[in-house]
Design a protein around this motif. Structure first.
Motif, PDB file in Angstrom:
ATOM      1  N   GLU A   8      11.380   2.971   2.328  1.00 10.86           N
ATOM      2  CA  GLU A   8      10.191   3.772   2.006  1.00 10.86           C
ATOM      3  C   GLU A   8       9.470   4.213   3.277  1.00 10.86           C
ATOM      4  OE1 GLU A   8       6.129   3.732  -0.694  1.00 10.86           O
ATOM      5  OE2 GLU A   8       7.298   1.893  -0.542  1.00 10.86           O
ATOM      6  N   ALA A  12       9.142   8.023   4.639  1.00 13.72           N
ATOM      7  CA  ALA A  12       7.836   8.629   4.915  1.00 13.72           C
ATOM      8  C   ALA A  12       7.832   9.307   6.277  1.00 13.72           C
ATOM      9  CB  ALA A  12       6.739   7.573   4.838  1.00 13.72           C
ATOM     10  N   ARG A  18       4.707  14.564   8.782  1.00 12.44           N
ATOM     11  CA  ARG A  18       4.286  13.164   8.620  1.00 12.44           C
ATOM     12  C   ARG A  18       4.550  12.379   9.894  1.00 12.44           C
ATOM     13  NH1 ARG A  18       6.230  14.045   3.272  1.00 12.44           N
ATOM     14  NH2 ARG A  18       8.218  13.024   3.701  1.00 12.44           N
ATOM     15  N   THR A  51      -1.411  15.079   0.935  1.00 17.50           N
ATOM     16  CA  THR A  51      -0.137  14.559   0.410  1.00 17.50           C
ATOM     17  C   THR A  51       0.576  13.732   1.465  1.00 17.50           C
ATOM     18  OG1 THR A  51       0.080  16.436  -1.100  1.00 17.50           O
ATOM     19  CG2 THR A  51       2.097  15.216  -0.560  1.00 17.50           C
ATOM     20  N   THR A  54      -1.165  10.377   1.960  1.00 17.29           N
ATOM     21  CA  THR A  54      -0.900   9.467   0.833  1.00 17.29           C
ATOM     22  C   THR A  54       0.477   8.831   0.964  1.00 17.29           C
ATOM     23  OG1 THR A  54      -2.365  10.696  -0.638  1.00 17.29           O
ATOM     24  CG2 THR A  54      -0.672   9.333  -1.682  1.00 17.29           C
ATOM     25  N   ILE A  55       1.464   9.608   1.320  1.00 24.92           N
ATOM     26  CA  ILE A  55       2.833   9.085   1.470  1.00 24.92           C
ATOM     27  C   ILE A  55       2.880   8.049   2.595  1.00 24.92           C
ATOM     28  CG2 ILE A  55       5.188   9.706   2.171  1.00 24.92           C
ATOM     29  CD1 ILE A  55       4.714  12.378   0.603  1.00 24.92           C
ATOM     30  N   SER A  57       0.387   6.284   3.758  1.00 26.20           N
ATOM     31  CA  SER A  57      -0.391   5.121   3.330  1.00 26.20           C
ATOM     32  C   SER A  57       0.395   4.249   2.358  1.00 26.20           C
ATOM     33  CB  SER A  57      -1.698   5.584   2.692  1.00 26.20           C
ATOM     34  OG  SER A  57      -2.460   4.494   2.265  1.00 26.20           O
ATOM     35  N   ASN A  58       1.036   4.879   1.372  1.00 25.69           N
ATOM     36  CA  ASN A  58       1.839   4.127   0.395  1.00 25.69           C
ATOM     37  C   ASN A  58       3.003   3.398   1.061  1.00 25.69           C
ATOM     38  OD1 ASN A  58       0.166   4.917  -1.687  1.00 25.69           O
ATOM     39  ND2 ASN A  58       1.502   6.577  -2.363  1.00 25.69           N
ATOM     40  N   ALA A  59       3.469   3.924   2.193  1.00 25.82           N
ATOM     41  CA  ALA A  59       4.571   3.297   2.924  1.00 25.82           C
ATOM     42  C   ALA A  59       4.084   2.191   3.852  1.00 25.82           C
ATOM     43  CB  ALA A  59       5.329   4.354   3.728  1.00 25.82           C
ATOM     44  N   GLY A  60       2.778   1.955   3.903  1.00 25.99           N
ATOM     45  CA  GLY A  60       2.235   0.882   4.730  1.00 25.99           C
ATOM     46  C   GLY A  60       2.161   1.221   6.208  1.00 25.99           C
ATOM     47  N   TYR A  73      -8.625   7.904   9.250  1.00 27.46           N
ATOM     48  CA  TYR A  73      -7.279   7.348   9.115  1.00 27.46           C
ATOM     49  C   TYR A  73      -6.857   6.736  10.438  1.00 27.46           C
ATOM     50  CZ  TYR A  73      -6.998   9.813   4.720  1.00 27.46           C
ATOM     51  OH  TYR A  73      -7.231  10.242   3.440  1.00 27.46           O
TER      52      TYR A  73
END
Length: 113
Positions: A8, A12, A18, A51, A54-55, A57-60, A73
């Motif tokens: 993940e 990302a 990104r 977007t 968020t990706i 962040s969700n990936a840590g 951020y």
């Protein structure tokens, strides 16, 4: 770090914007950057940037905090260390002299341009 988490995180980072955001936040340090400043720096539209953030962040790989009306951020250095550790855990079949040190590699090449 478990394989699905590493996948993940790597997924990302497998997008030019990104990756640019992540590298920018790593350079920004613990103070981080406001979303608007990030958007201006990488030339992204706010909704597209949202977007991407968020990706990541969700990936840590990044975190956020509110500062008044702004969202700041910053890179999640622990998440980054875990991912780097996962990638080099089996470095060169237990012969780290083959791989060299990561710091020397980053300093001696143009890998990061």
């Amino acid at each position: 770090m478990q394989l699905p988490v590493a996948v993940e995180a790597l997924s990302a980072l497998a997008h030019a914007n990104r990756l640019a955001v992540f590298r920018l936040l790593v350079r920004a340090g613990a103070d981080g950057m406001a979303a608007g400043d990030i958007a201006r720096e990488i030339g992204a539209l706010p909704n597209t940037l949202s977007t991407h953030l968020t990706i990541l962040s969700n990936a840590g790989l990044i975190g956020s905090r509110r500062d008044g009306r702004s969202v700041i951020y910053s890179a999640d250095y622990d998440g980054m260390r875990q991912l780097l550790g996962f990638l080099v855990a089996d470095c060169c079949a237990g012969r780290p002299e083959i791989c060299g040190t990561l710091g020397d590699l980053a300093a001696s090449t143009d890998c990061c341009t």
